[in-house]
Write a protein that holds these residues in place. Structure first.
Motif, PDB file in Angstrom:
ATOM      1  N   GLN A  39      52.756  34.023  45.572  1.00 58.52           N
ATOM      2  CA  GLN A  39      53.463  33.854  46.839  1.00 58.52           C
ATOM      3  C   GLN A  39      54.553  34.906  46.977  1.00 58.52           C
ATOM      4  N   ALA A  40      54.905  35.237  48.209  1.00 64.10           N
ATOM      5  CA  ALA A  40      56.003  36.167  48.462  1.00 64.10           C
ATOM      6  C   ALA A  40      57.268  35.633  47.787  1.00 64.10           C
ATOM      7  N   GLY A  41      57.928  36.487  47.031  1.00 59.91           N
ATOM      8  CA  GLY A  41      59.147  36.097  46.330  1.00 59.91           C
ATOM      9  C   GLY A  41      58.912  35.538  44.934  1.00 59.91           C
ATOM     10  N   GLN A  42      57.674  35.277  44.577  1.00 61.01           N
ATOM     11  CA  GLN A  42      57.368  34.699  43.268  1.00 61.01           C
ATOM     12  C   GLN A  42      57.631  35.704  42.155  1.00 61.01           C
ATOM     13  N   VAL A  43      58.396  35.276  41.156  1.00 57.66           N
ATOM     14  CA  VAL A  43      58.666  36.110  39.982  1.00 57.66           C
ATOM     15  C   VAL A  43      57.461  35.993  39.054  1.00 57.66           C
ATOM     16  N   ILE A  44      56.924  37.123  38.656  1.00 58.56           N
ATOM     17  CA  ILE A  44      55.725  37.172  37.819  1.00 58.56           C
ATOM     18  C   ILE A  44      56.113  37.282  36.349  1.00 58.56           C
ATOM     19  N   CYS A  45      57.113  38.092  36.077  1.00 60.14           N
ATOM     20  CA  CYS A  45      57.596  38.244  34.704  1.00 60.14           C
ATOM     21  C   CYS A  45      59.025  38.749  34.740  1.00 60.14           C
ATOM     22  N   GLN A  46      59.703  38.582  33.602  1.00 61.42           N
ATOM     23  CA  GLN A  46      61.071  39.066  33.480  1.00 61.42           C
ATOM     24  C   GLN A  46      61.198  39.917  32.225  1.00 61.42           C
ATOM     25  N   ALA A  47      61.970  40.978  32.339  1.00 62.64           N
ATOM     26  CA  ALA A  47      62.182  41.889  31.214  1.00 62.64           C
ATOM     27  C   ALA A  47      62.629  41.114  29.986  1.00 62.64           C
ATOM     28  N   GLY A  48      62.028  41.453  28.853  1.00 55.46           N
ATOM     29  CA  GLY A  48      62.378  40.818  27.585  1.00 55.46           C
ATOM     30  C   GLY A  48      61.504  39.639  27.218  1.00 55.46           C
ATOM     31  N   ASP A  49      60.855  39.027  28.213  1.00 52.06           N
ATOM     32  CA  ASP A  49      59.964  37.900  27.932  1.00 52.06           C
ATOM     33  C   ASP A  49      58.684  38.401  27.270  1.00 52.06           C
ATOM     34  N   PRO A  50      57.989  37.527  26.535  1.00 52.31           N
ATOM     35  CA  PRO A  50      56.713  37.940  25.939  1.00 52.31           C
ATOM     36  C   PRO A  50      55.731  38.408  27.012  1.00 52.31           C
ATOM     37  N   ALA A  51      55.091  39.541  26.758  1.00 54.06           N
ATOM     38  CA  ALA A  51      54.090  40.096  27.685  1.00 54.06           C
ATOM     39  C   ALA A  51      52.725  39.605  27.231  1.00 54.06           C
ATOM     40  N   ASN A  52      52.317  38.490  27.795  1.00 56.23           N
ATOM     41  CA  ASN A  52      51.083  37.855  27.369  1.00 56.23           C
ATOM     42  C   ASN A  52      49.897  38.156  28.267  1.00 56.23           C
ATOM     43  N   GLY A  53      49.999  39.180  29.085  1.00 55.44           N
ATOM     44  CA  GLY A  53      48.862  39.494  29.927  1.00 55.44           C
ATOM     45  C   GLY A  53      49.140  40.620  30.886  1.00 55.44           C
ATOM     46  N   PHE A  54      48.157  40.831  31.758  1.00 54.11           N
ATOM     47  CA  PHE A  54      48.345  41.807  32.826  1.00 54.11           C
ATOM     48  C   PHE A  54      47.515  41.391  34.023  1.00 54.11           C
ATOM     49  N   TYR A  55      47.722  42.093  35.134  1.00 51.40           N
ATOM     50  CA  TYR A  55      47.112  41.742  36.415  1.00 51.40           C
ATOM     51  C   TYR A  55      46.469  42.976  37.028  1.00 51.40           C
ATOM     52  N   LEU A  56      45.356  42.750  37.684  1.00 45.45           N
ATOM     53  CA  LEU A  56      44.776  43.778  38.545  1.00 45.45           C
ATOM     54  C   LEU A  56      45.017  43.310  39.969  1.00 45.45           C
ATOM     55  N   ILE A  57      45.835  44.029  40.703  1.00 43.78           N
ATOM     56  CA  ILE A  57      46.213  43.641  42.053  1.00 43.78           C
ATOM     57  C   ILE A  57      45.059  43.972  42.999  1.00 43.78           C
ATOM     58  N   GLU A  58      44.611  42.950  43.741  1.00 43.62           N
ATOM     59  CA  GLU A  58      43.526  43.126  44.711  1.00 43.62           C
ATOM     60  C   GLU A  58      44.065  43.303  46.127  1.00 43.62           C
ATOM     61  N   SER A  59      45.120  42.589  46.442  1.00 40.63           N
ATOM     62  CA  SER A  59      45.779  42.737  47.743  1.00 40.63           C
ATOM     63  C   SER A  59      47.228  42.307  47.580  1.00 40.63           C
ATOM     64  N   GLY A  60      48.071  42.810  48.462  1.00 41.14           N
ATOM     65  CA  GLY A  60      49.483  42.447  48.395  1.00 41.14           C
ATOM     66  C   GLY A  60      50.320  43.540  47.751  1.00 41.14           C
ATOM     67  N   ARG A  61      51.517  43.140  47.349  1.00 40.75           N
ATOM     68  CA  ARG A  61      52.493  44.117  46.859  1.00 40.75           C
ATOM     69  C   ARG A  61      53.437  43.442  45.879  1.00 40.75           C
ATOM     70  N   VAL A  62      53.716  44.147  44.773  1.00 43.22           N
ATOM     71  CA  VAL A  62      54.631  43.649  43.744  1.00 43.22           C
ATOM     72  C   VAL A  62      55.658  44.735  43.478  1.00 43.22           C
TER      73      VAL A  62
END
Length: 159
Positions: A39-62
């Motif tokens: 959703q617009a405004g949704q935080v996906i990750c924060q610096a320093g947190d464990p990086a347990n994955g990644f995303y392939l963006i199909e539409s939208g903007r981050v």
């Protein structure tokens, strides 16, 4: 269920990050992919947190942001449709380097970094493809960041 798997393979194969991968690699990745709606405004990750994955963006903007000591966020980069989000899952210590936040409704395919690392360790060809593609993304983003810094310096000299 077969249609869902075929649909996921098609969605994945259509993403520019995956273009040119061997069919078995696409099939494996499609089995690990999960459709994700942000959703617009949704935080996906924060610096320093464990990086347990990644995303392939199909539409939208981050937007990728760096938090300053006073708490303000500075925009570092924007990730749009056709691009991957997150390379921290592939490099130790597996920690996010920036905050990421959807700025509009965003559709993505998400992947578990833990599962990807397991498959990467077992399949050297997959490992090579993932490293090569992530490095290409890193180089593009670093070049973009450098261009932005040069532009900012020119603007501050004008003032």
């Amino acid at each position: 269920m077969t249609n869902e798997k075929t649909n996921m393979e098609e969605r994945l194969a259509a993403h520019p990050f995956v273009a040119g991968m061997d069919a078995p690699q696409v099939k494996l990745l499609s089995q690990l992919a999960a459709p994700t709606e942000l959703q617009a405004g949704q935080v996906i990750c924060q610096a320093g947190d464990p990086a347990n994955g990644f995303y392939l963006i199909e539409s939208g903007r981050v937007v990728l942001e760096d938090r300053q000591p006073d708490g303000t966020a500075i925009e570092v980069d924007v990730v749009s449709a056709g691009e991957p989000l997150g390379w921290s899952w592939i490099f130790e210590p597996y920690r996010w380097q920036f905050d990421a936040r959807a700025t509009e409704p965003t559709r993505a395919l998400s992947f578990s970094g833990i599962l990807l690392r397991q498959h990467r360790d077992e399949d050297r060809m997959l490992s090579h493809e993932l490293f090569k593609r992530m490095c290409e993304v890193m180089v593009r983003r670093l070049q973009h960041a450098r261009s932005r810094l040069v532009a900012q310096q020119k603007e501050s000299v004008k003032k």
